[in-house]
Motif scaffolding. Structure first.
Motif, short mmCIF file in Angstrom:
data_model
loop_
_atom_site.label_atom_id
_atom_site.label_comp_id
_atom_site.label_asym_id
_atom_site.label_seq_id
_atom_site.Cartn_x
_atom_site.Cartn_y
_atom_site.Cartn_z
N ASP A 191 -1.04 -7.49 -3.30
CA ASP A 191 -0.35 -8.91 -2.98
C ASP A 191 0.40 -8.63 -1.92
OD1 ASP A 191 -0.68 -9.61 -6.62
OD2 ASP A 191 -2.30 -9.92 -5.23
N MET A 192 0.39 -9.60 -1.04
CA MET A 192 1.38 -9.60 0.27
C MET A 192 2.37 -10.66 0.27
SD MET A 192 0.51 -6.64 1.38
CE MET A 192 1.54 -6.87 3.02
N GLY A 193 3.35 -10.49 0.57
CA GLY A 193 4.52 -11.58 1.17
C GLY A 193 5.19 -11.80 2.19
N TRP A 194 5.49 -12.83 2.82
CA TRP A 194 6.52 -12.94 3.77
C TRP A 194 7.82 -13.19 3.49
CZ3 TRP A 194 6.11 -11.91 8.87
CH2 TRP A 194 5.05 -11.65 9.48
N VAL A 213 9.48 -15.86 0.83
CA VAL A 213 9.14 -17.50 1.14
C VAL A 213 7.66 -17.73 0.98
CG1 VAL A 213 10.92 -17.81 2.59
CG2 VAL A 213 9.02 -16.99 3.50
N ALA A 214 6.56 -16.49 0.92
CA ALA A 214 5.28 -16.84 0.92
C ALA A 214 4.66 -15.82 0.27
CB ALA A 214 4.68 -17.15 2.17
N THR A 215 3.64 -15.95 -0.70
CA THR A 215 2.99 -14.96 -1.15
C THR A 215 1.39 -14.96 -1.18
OG1 THR A 215 4.68 -14.56 -2.62
CG2 THR A 215 2.77 -13.48 -3.20
N ILE A 216 0.58 -14.14 -0.86
CA ILE A 216 -0.86 -14.32 -1.16
C ILE A 216 -1.39 -13.16 -2.13
CG2 ILE A 216 -1.37 -12.93 1.04
CD1 ILE A 216 -3.75 -14.69 1.49
N ILE A 217 -2.16 -14.03 -2.97
CA ILE A 217 -2.44 -12.92 -4.32
C ILE A 217 -3.86 -12.95 -4.06
CG2 ILE A 217 -2.57 -13.03 -6.79
CD1 ILE A 217 0.11 -14.60 -6.66
N SER A 218 -4.32 -11.86 -4.33
CA SER A 218 -5.90 -11.55 -4.35
C SER A 218 -6.63 -11.99 -3.38
CB SER A 218 -6.53 -12.02 -5.56
OG SER A 218 -6.11 -11.35 -6.76
N GLY A 219 -5.72 -12.09 -2.04
CA GLY A 219 -6.47 -12.86 -0.81
C GLY A 219 -6.86 -14.26 -0.78
N VAL A 220 -6.41 -14.77 -1.88
CA VAL A 220 -6.86 -16.20 -2.02
C VAL A 220 -5.65 -17.23 -2.63
CG1 VAL A 220 -8.63 -17.84 -3.14
CG2 VAL A 220 -9.29 -15.50 -2.73
N ARG A 221 -5.01 -16.92 -3.78
CA ARG A 221 -4.09 -17.93 -4.03
C ARG A 221 -2.79 -17.69 -3.58
NH1 ARG A 221 -0.67 -17.19 -9.74
NH2 ARG A 221 0.32 -19.23 -9.71
N THR A 222 -2.23 -18.61 -3.11
CA THR A 222 -0.95 -18.75 -2.08
C THR A 222 0.18 -19.33 -3.02
OG1 THR A 222 -1.54 -20.77 -1.10
CG2 THR A 222 -1.98 -18.49 -0.03
N ALA A 249 -10.21 -7.13 7.83
CA ALA A 249 -10.64 -6.43 8.80
C ALA A 249 -9.59 -5.83 9.71
CB ALA A 249 -11.75 -7.22 9.49
N LYS A 250 -8.38 -6.82 10.00
CA LYS A 250 -7.54 -6.18 10.79
C LYS A 250 -6.33 -5.53 10.02
CE LYS A 250 -8.82 -9.60 14.53
NZ LYS A 250 -8.26 -10.52 15.35
N ASN A 251 -6.43 -5.60 8.65
CA ASN A 251 -5.05 -5.42 7.92
C ASN A 251 -4.07 -5.93 8.49
OD1 ASN A 251 -4.69 -3.70 5.55
ND2 ASN A 251 -3.36 -2.11 6.96
N THR A 252 -4.06 -7.24 8.57
CA THR A 252 -2.87 -8.34 9.06
C THR A 252 -2.95 -9.27 8.04
OG1 THR A 252 -3.41 -7.32 11.37
CG2 THR A 252 -2.37 -9.43 11.23
N VAL A 253 -1.67 -9.60 8.01
CA VAL A 253 -1.07 -10.79 7.41
C VAL A 253 -0.53 -11.73 8.32
CG1 VAL A 253 0.34 -11.99 5.39
CG2 VAL A 253 -0.77 -9.35 5.01
N TYR A 254 -0.75 -13.15 7.97
CA TYR A 254 -0.10 -14.05 9.06
C TYR A 254 0.66 -15.14 8.34
CZ TYR A 254 -4.11 -12.35 12.08
OH TYR A 254 -4.83 -11.65 12.63
N LEU A 255 1.59 -15.62 9.13
CA LEU A 255 2.55 -16.76 8.53
C LEU A 255 2.52 -17.98 9.63
CD1 LEU A 255 4.00 -17.77 6.15
CD2 LEU A 255 6.05 -17.00 7.41
#
Length: 119
Positions: A33-36, A48-57, A74-80
């Motif tokens: 789970d990733m966050g900004w 300020v922002a979290t993405i869980i299991s790639g779907v839930r925000t 595919a790019k191992n990248t998270v965007y905001l």
């Protein structure tokens, strides 16, 4: 060795938009789970922002409806995607795991990317 590299910040007028990117090495984003996060001058870093299991925000109330977090496995990248920016959004923005990654008990952070909202 885990590293986070943020980019995409800059100077923007109130009401403007920016798209922040974060790439990682040594850690696979799709397994986490990733966050900004952001840290304004004189303030503590905040999530300020979290993405869980790639779907839930999940968004902090201060950015809800204006910011969108997404991930490209595919790019191992998270965007905001930050829209309708306000002066109070001025901060250094960082990405990390939802619970910040630690190495030998010390949190690991990238250099961040500075967002300045000003006319």
């Amino acid at each position: 060795q885990v590293q986070f590299v943020e980019s995409g910040g800059g100077l923007v007028q109130p009401g403007g938009s920016l798209r922040l990117s974060c790439t990682g090495s040594g850690v696979i984003f799709r397994f986490n789970d990733m966050g900004w996060y952001r840290q304004a001058p004189g303030q503590q870093r905040e999530l300020v922002a979290t993405i869980i299991s790639g779907v839930r925000t999940i968004y902090d109330d201060s950015v809800k409806g204006r910011f969108t977090i997404s991930r490209d496995n595919a790019k191992n990248t998270v965007y905001l995607q930050a829209n309708s920016l306000k002066p109070e959004d001025t901060a250094v923005y960082y990405c990390n795991l939802r619970s910040p990654y630690r190495a030998q008990g010390v949190e690991v952070w990238g250099q961040g990317t500075l967002v300045t909202v000003s006319s």
